[in-house]
Write a protein that holds these residues in place. Structure first.
Motif: not given
Length: 120
Positions: A18-20, A64-68, A77-83
């Motif tokens: 997901l990307r917030l 760590k290692g999963r989210f950016t 704008i700030v984003y949170l890429q969650m893998n």
């Protein structure tokens, strides 16, 4: 004052992504660092990731290692890429903007929160 509007939460299966996004408006000139916190039921709110105005980042060990985290300084704008999401990532995610404008909790401004649910 600073207003923050989050988007991008939802329901995803374990292992998914997901990307917030969080868009800031108002007195955005006062913002320095921005970040994402989360709060699961029965637990305290915790820092997930933070990014400074110079794009220095820090993360909770659990992501760590999963989210950016990243930010667009021009659009504020700030984003949170969650893998590789896990069920334990399920929580309400809150955007935060640290500002030199005083706030009641001295932690800055908060968005309304967006629910992230990861099914197993």
């Amino acid at each position: 004052q600073v207003q923050l509007v989050e988007s991008g939460g939802g329901l995803v299966q374990a292992g998914g992504s997901l990307r917030l996004s969080c868009a800031a408006s108002g007195s955005t000139f006062s913002i320095n660092a921005m970040g994402w916190y989360r709060q699961a039921p029965g637990k305290q709110r915790e820092l997930v990731a933070r990014i400074s105005s110079s794009r220095r980042t820090n993360y909770a060990d659990s992501v760590k290692g999963r989210f950016t985290i990243s930010r667009d300084n021009a659009k504020i704008i700030v984003y949170l890429q969650m893998n590789s999401l896990k069920p334990e990532d399920t929580a309400v995610y809150y955007c935060n903007a640290e500002s030199y404008i005083a706030t009641p909790d001295n932690l800055g401004f908060w968005g309304q929160g967006t629910q992230v649910t990861v099914s197993s």
